[in-house]
Scaffold this motif. Structure first.
Motif, PDB file in Angstrom:
ATOM      1  N   ARG A 141      49.428  21.279  37.395  1.00  0.00           N
ATOM      2  CA  ARG A 141      48.476  22.383  37.274  1.00  0.00           C
ATOM      3  C   ARG A 141      47.046  21.857  37.266  1.00  0.00           C
ATOM      4  N   ARG A 142      46.128  22.781  37.452  1.00  0.00           N
ATOM      5  CA  ARG A 142      44.702  22.475  37.407  1.00  0.00           C
ATOM      6  C   ARG A 142      44.239  22.530  35.951  1.00  0.00           C
ATOM      7  N   MET A 143      43.370  21.591  35.565  1.00  0.00           N
ATOM      8  CA  MET A 143      42.838  21.557  34.210  1.00  0.00           C
ATOM      9  C   MET A 143      41.385  21.096  34.271  1.00  0.00           C
ATOM     10  N   THR A 144      40.547  21.692  33.446  1.00  0.00           N
ATOM     11  CA  THR A 144      39.169  21.221  33.307  1.00  0.00           C
ATOM     12  C   THR A 144      39.107  20.288  32.114  1.00  0.00           C
ATOM     13  N   GLN A 145      38.572  19.094  32.341  1.00  0.00           N
ATOM     14  CA  GLN A 145      38.441  18.098  31.279  1.00  0.00           C
ATOM     15  C   GLN A 145      36.973  17.711  31.156  1.00  0.00           C
ATOM     16  N   ARG A 146      36.580  17.386  29.946  1.00  0.00           N
ATOM     17  CA  ARG A 146      35.207  16.939  29.708  1.00  0.00           C
ATOM     18  C   ARG A 146      35.240  15.498  29.215  1.00  0.00           C
ATOM     19  N   TYR A 147      34.378  14.681  29.810  1.00  0.00           N
ATOM     20  CA  TYR A 147      34.179  13.307  29.362  1.00  0.00           C
ATOM     21  C   TYR A 147      32.749  13.184  28.873  1.00  0.00           C
ATOM     22  N   THR A 148      32.593  12.795  27.607  1.00  0.00           N
ATOM     23  CA  THR A 148      31.285  12.595  26.997  1.00  0.00           C
ATOM     24  C   THR A 148      31.194  11.129  26.593  1.00  0.00           C
ATOM     25  N   ARG A 149      30.175  10.457  27.077  1.00  0.00           N
ATOM     26  CA  ARG A 149      30.029   9.042  26.712  1.00  0.00           C
ATOM     27  C   ARG A 149      29.340   8.946  25.356  1.00  0.00           C
ATOM     28  N   ARG A 150      29.911   8.131  24.506  1.00  0.00           N
ATOM     29  CA  ARG A 150      29.373   7.882  23.175  1.00  0.00           C
ATOM     30  C   ARG A 150      28.655   6.534  23.179  1.00  0.00           C
ATOM     31  N   THR A 151      28.029   6.206  22.062  1.00  0.00           N
ATOM     32  CA  THR A 151      27.415   4.886  21.950  1.00  0.00           C
ATOM     33  C   THR A 151      28.512   3.846  21.811  1.00  0.00           C
ATOM     34  N   PRO A 152      28.304   2.661  22.372  1.00  0.00           N
ATOM     35  CA  PRO A 152      29.318   1.600  22.240  1.00  0.00           C
ATOM     36  C   PRO A 152      29.510   1.217  20.774  1.00  0.00           C
ATOM     37  N   ALA A 153      30.690   0.691  20.477  1.00  0.00           N
ATOM     38  CA  ALA A 153      30.996   0.205  19.132  1.00  0.00           C
ATOM     39  C   ALA A 153      31.908  -1.003  19.262  1.00  0.00           C
ATOM     40  N   GLY A 154      31.620  -2.031  18.513  1.00  0.00           N
ATOM     41  CA  GLY A 154      32.468  -3.219  18.533  1.00  0.00           C
ATOM     42  C   GLY A 154      32.538  -3.868  19.911  1.00  0.00           C
ATOM     43  N   GLY A 155      31.475  -3.740  20.692  1.00  0.00           N
ATOM     44  CA  GLY A 155      31.459  -4.358  22.016  1.00  0.00           C
ATOM     45  C   GLY A 155      32.233  -3.591  23.076  1.00  0.00           C
ATOM     46  N   ARG A 156      32.649  -2.373  22.772  1.00  0.00           N
ATOM     47  CA  ARG A 156      33.422  -1.566  23.727  1.00  0.00           C
ATOM     48  C   ARG A 156      32.740  -0.219  23.942  1.00  0.00           C
ATOM     49  N   ASP A 157      32.879   0.296  25.163  1.00  0.00           N
ATOM     50  CA  ASP A 157      32.380   1.630  25.458  1.00  0.00           C
ATOM     51  C   ASP A 157      33.313   2.661  24.843  1.00  0.00           C
ATOM     52  N   ARG A 158      32.736   3.809  24.486  1.00  0.00           N
ATOM     53  CA  ARG A 158      33.504   4.882  23.881  1.00  0.00           C
ATOM     54  C   ARG A 158      33.205   6.199  24.596  1.00  0.00           C
ATOM     55  N   TYR A 159      34.234   7.017  24.723  1.00  0.00           N
ATOM     56  CA  TYR A 159      34.112   8.338  25.328  1.00  0.00           C
ATOM     57  C   TYR A 159      34.849   9.338  24.465  1.00  0.00           C
ATOM     58  N   GLN A 160      34.388  10.572  24.512  1.00  0.00           N
ATOM     59  CA  GLN A 160      35.185  11.647  23.956  1.00  0.00           C
ATOM     60  C   GLN A 160      35.774  12.388  25.148  1.00  0.00           C
ATOM     61  N   TYR A 161      37.084  12.522  25.120  1.00  0.00           N
ATOM     62  CA  TYR A 161      37.801  13.297  26.124  1.00  0.00           C
ATOM     63  C   TYR A 161      38.161  14.624  25.475  1.00  0.00           C
ATOM     64  N   SER A 162      38.009  15.723  26.206  1.00  0.00           N
ATOM     65  CA  SER A 162      38.444  17.006  25.659  1.00  0.00           C
ATOM     66  C   SER A 162      38.904  17.922  26.785  1.00  0.00           C
ATOM     67  N   ASP A 163      39.805  18.817  26.433  1.00  0.00           N
ATOM     68  CA  ASP A 163      40.255  19.867  27.342  1.00  0.00           C
ATOM     69  C   ASP A 163      40.621  21.084  26.492  1.00  0.00           C
ATOM     70  N   PRO A 164      40.669  22.270  27.098  1.00  0.00           N
ATOM     71  CA  PRO A 164      40.899  23.478  26.311  1.00  0.00           C
ATOM     72  C   PRO A 164      42.303  23.595  25.722  1.00  0.00           C
ATOM     73  N   GLU A 165      43.264  22.865  26.247  1.00  0.00           N
ATOM     74  CA  GLU A 165      44.638  22.994  25.764  1.00  0.00           C
ATOM     75  C   GLU A 165      44.976  22.045  24.623  1.00  0.00           C
ATOM     76  N   PHE A 166      44.545  20.783  24.730  1.00  0.00           N
ATOM     77  CA  PHE A 166      44.955  19.770  23.759  1.00  0.00           C
ATOM     78  C   PHE A 166      43.871  19.381  22.765  1.00  0.00           C
ATOM     79  N   GLY A 167      42.612  19.725  23.029  1.00  0.00           N
ATOM     80  CA  GLY A 167      41.537  19.412  22.099  1.00  0.00           C
ATOM     81  C   GLY A 167      40.732  18.200  22.508  1.00  0.00           C
TER      82      GLY A 167
END
Length: 190
Positions: A141-167
């Motif tokens: 199925r088709r799904m809209t997902q959002r990727y938000t880049r966060r500030t790095p932590a511990g030498g690694r990049d961080r993102y927030q992933y979200s979608d309307p079904e799973f959070g």
């Protein structure tokens, strides 16, 4: 980017009693190939999944094949995208048109696709239309997902992933954009 084909990464599923996955990101002359597998076994379900996703050099998905072995037997789904139009098992599926990425709901390997393709800066976000393939059902199925880049932590990049079904979930990734930790789902081994 490193060629991960000689050193696949492994994840431990943390949302089920027994589950693990393995995946590789492989550079090819005309794009990239993601190879992944997962196994889950608990009282409610037992299945294995194997998938291949191919992209062009801009990280846009061209094709995907997902195979599941479960109590229902072996089942496979094949997807192809040409000029923004999608087919599933050879049949045109207009509701998927315009999707750029495929998200196989198995190991977190396919999260690499939008992370690499979008190249967003910290505090920026992008909404993407993806073809989402459920595992083990292989529903597409088709799904809209959002990727938000966060500030790095511990030498690694961080993102927030979200979608309307799973959070919403936090993803920590390595320099290749491969998930190290997927909040509530998986963590990298080794």
């Amino acid at each position: 980017m490193a060629d991960m084909s000689e050193h696949p990464v492994a994840w431990r599923r943390i949302d089920v009693p027994v589950g693990s996955g393995l995946g590789s990101l492989i550079a090819e002359p005309d794009g990239y190939r993601l190879e992944g597998a997962e196994m889950v076994a608990d009282a409610a379900q037992r299945y294995s999944c194997r998938f291949t996703v191919r992209t062009d050099l801009a990280w846009v998905t061209r094709e995907a094949e997902v195979e599941v072995l479960s109590a229902e037997g072996v089942r496979t789904v094949r997807l192809s995208a040409r000029g923004g139009q999608w087919t599933v098992d050879g049949a045109r599926v207009p509701r998927l048109d315009g999707c750029v990425d495929v998200d196989v709901a198995a190991v977190p390997l396919t999260n690499t696709l939008p992370i690499r393709r979008l190249g967003i800066a910290p505090y920026e976000y992008r909404d993407v239309a993806v073809v989402w393939i459920d595992v083990p059902s292989l529903d597409v199925r088709r799904m809209t997902q959002r990727y938000t880049r966060r500030t790095p932590a511990g030498g690694r990049d961080r993102y927030q992933y979200s979608d309307p079904e799973f959070g919403a979930f936090e993803l920590t990734v390595d320099r290749d954009g491969l998930v190290v930790e997927y909040q509530g789902l998986a963590e990298r081994l080794g």
